[in-house]
Design an enzyme around this catalytic site. Sequence first.
Site, short mmCIF file in Angstrom:
data_model
loop_
_atom_site.label_atom_id
_atom_site.label_comp_id
_atom_site.label_asym_id
_atom_site.label_seq_id
_atom_site.Cartn_x
_atom_site.Cartn_y
_atom_site.Cartn_z
N ASP A 89 -3.92 3.93 3.00
CA ASP A 89 -5.35 3.68 3.24
C ASP A 89 -5.62 2.23 3.66
OD1 ASP A 89 -5.05 2.32 0.88
OD2 ASP A 89 -6.62 3.38 -0.22
N ASP A 115 -10.54 -15.10 -16.30
CA ASP A 115 -11.34 -15.53 -15.16
C ASP A 115 -12.48 -16.44 -15.62
OD1 ASP A 115 -11.90 -15.11 -12.26
OD2 ASP A 115 -13.79 -14.32 -13.01
N GLU A 129 -8.21 -19.65 -16.64
CA GLU A 129 -8.68 -20.33 -15.42
C GLU A 129 -9.78 -21.27 -15.91
OE1 GLU A 129 -10.56 -19.45 -11.02
OE2 GLU A 129 -11.49 -18.60 -12.79
N ASP A 154 -2.03 -1.10 -3.66
CA ASP A 154 -2.32 -0.35 -4.90
C ASP A 154 -1.17 -0.54 -5.89
OD1 ASP A 154 -0.30 1.40 -3.90
OD2 ASP A 154 -1.82 2.41 -2.69
N ASP A 189 0.86 -1.19 0.00
CA ASP A 189 0.00 0.00 0.00
C ASP A 189 0.89 1.24 0.00
OD1 ASP A 189 -1.89 1.97 0.49
OD2 ASP A 189 -2.02 1.52 2.64
C1 NOJ Z 1 -12.39 -16.85 -10.03
C2 NOJ Z 1 -11.61 -15.86 -9.23
O1 NOJ Z 1 -10.32 -16.37 -9.02
C3 NOJ Z 1 -12.38 -15.64 -7.94
O2 NOJ Z 1 -11.64 -14.91 -7.01
C4 NOJ Z 1 -13.67 -14.97 -8.29
O3 NOJ Z 1 -14.45 -14.85 -7.11
C5 NOJ Z 1 -14.46 -15.77 -9.31
N1 NOJ Z 1 -13.64 -16.23 -10.38
C6 NOJ Z 1 -15.58 -14.94 -9.90
O4 NOJ Z 1 -15.06 -13.93 -10.71
#
Ligand code: NOJ
Length: 510
Positions: free
Chosen positions: A24, A198, A256, A28, A20
């Site tokens: 705060d 994601d 992922e 960041d 940080d």
């Molecule tokens: C996978 C991400 O790694 C996780 O942190 C997130 O909550 C879910 N996808 C939804 O976006």
Amino acid sequence: MAEWWRSAVLYQIYVRSFADSDGDGVGDLEGVRSRLPYLRDLGVDGIWLTPFYPSPGADHGYDVANYVDVDPQFGTLADFDALVADAHELELRVVVDIVPNHTSNEHPWFQAAISAPDHPDRARYIFRSGRDGGPPNDWTSAFGGSAWTLDEGSGDWYLHLFAPEQPDLDWHNAAVRGDFDEILRFWLDRGVDGFRIDVGQALYKAPDLHDVHEPEPRTPYADWHTGINQPELHELYRSWRSLADAYPDERMFVGEIVLGDQVELATYVRPDELQLAFNFTFLFQDWSATGLRGTIERTLAAFAAVGATPTWVLENHDVTRLPTRYGGGEQGLRRARAAALLLLALPGTAFLYEGQELGLEEVDLPDAVRQDPIFYRTKGERVGRDGCRVPIPWESGPPGFGFTTGRPWLPIPAEWKELSVAAQTRDPASTLELYRSALALRPRDEPFAWRETAPGTLAFTRGDLLCLVNISDRELPFEGELLLASDPAAGDVLPPDAAAWVRIAGRSER
Ligand code: NOJ
């Protein structure tokens, strides 16, 4: 340079919890930039930044309200540009997270979608009429409860595989696809080296939205069946790949892709699709020699069959920290240190999660400070992921530990004083120095071959480097020059729950 991602080690930065710069209590981009020399000295090849885009924070950034800006909490676009420039100066790659499955409910597209039943942006999301007074089908959210929420204005329901604040996009809609091409280009133009996608297995839903009877409570990272893993994804990823390939310097995608079947997983990394996909079966494997060998063999075979690079990951921001999963305390740490030498000796790309190199355990936080929507949506039945997201300790001393000059957004345990980066640096027995040494010595292109070894142990070579992992309860004798061991007591025998890298004479077996 060629295909840099094939043997890279990428370090995952959970931006809120890394460093940080403004006091705060929340990490960041400027904080990340200030710590880049630490990462260069650690010996990783690049970083993966979790979402830093404008977001109301219902899922800490995985609910994006604007895909082409920086949340003021994390800095500005100028900070991002400075971070990329510095990283490249230090020869570190920068991978950013892209969240295409869902937006925030505060994204202008969703706000427009719920503003009027005939608004064109409604077609970007999945709205359906209910069934028998309830939701349209039986799908459940990965965070608990139904995957549908009633849009009171219209009386229809919208789909969200995660929190209600994360409405799923309809990828069958051409406008969504066009917008994401532009979003990818925006970040590629700013110099990013790649994207982590994601929920990469879930963008398209089975068009008939059929019932699936998902088990409850859901196991994190178990395969889902809620209409995911659809054939359309492969065509989408081919088009993303050619979009990125038009840029110089080999931009990379890592998906992922949460699928337990490695052969199915490998279909996403065929030559013209994604370069990499996370391999979660390795992460969820127990500390067992036969189990680990089995998952490694299946991964190597499935990825080799399509000419792809395998990936290895043991920790991330969604799972319990490794020493805790391996039993906690001294035993958990011993095993986690041994697993580090296994991870970094395997052929392919490895991912580390911030703090893994410090041997941090999961933090048992008081309920009052928990923030994960999983905790709230399951009414505490699942504690959620806050315990692996506690900011990392840079220097001794509560409350900020060098992470912040203010109050950290989650409390850092007092005992982490001894685990801070400053406390571990130059201590040859520390986990940090073990990682540093391993990253410096790590084999990159050397051929992989299994070796005969005692039951309960693993042995393989990478060229003239032999990696031994002792998961049995007996000492494992070995010959050769000891390069590195997870247990300082290793000499010419390797104690239980330990691993070693040994230089052997002559050619490796094939
Ligand atoms: C996978 C991400 O790694 C996780 O942190 C997130 O909550 C879910 N996808 C939804 O976006």
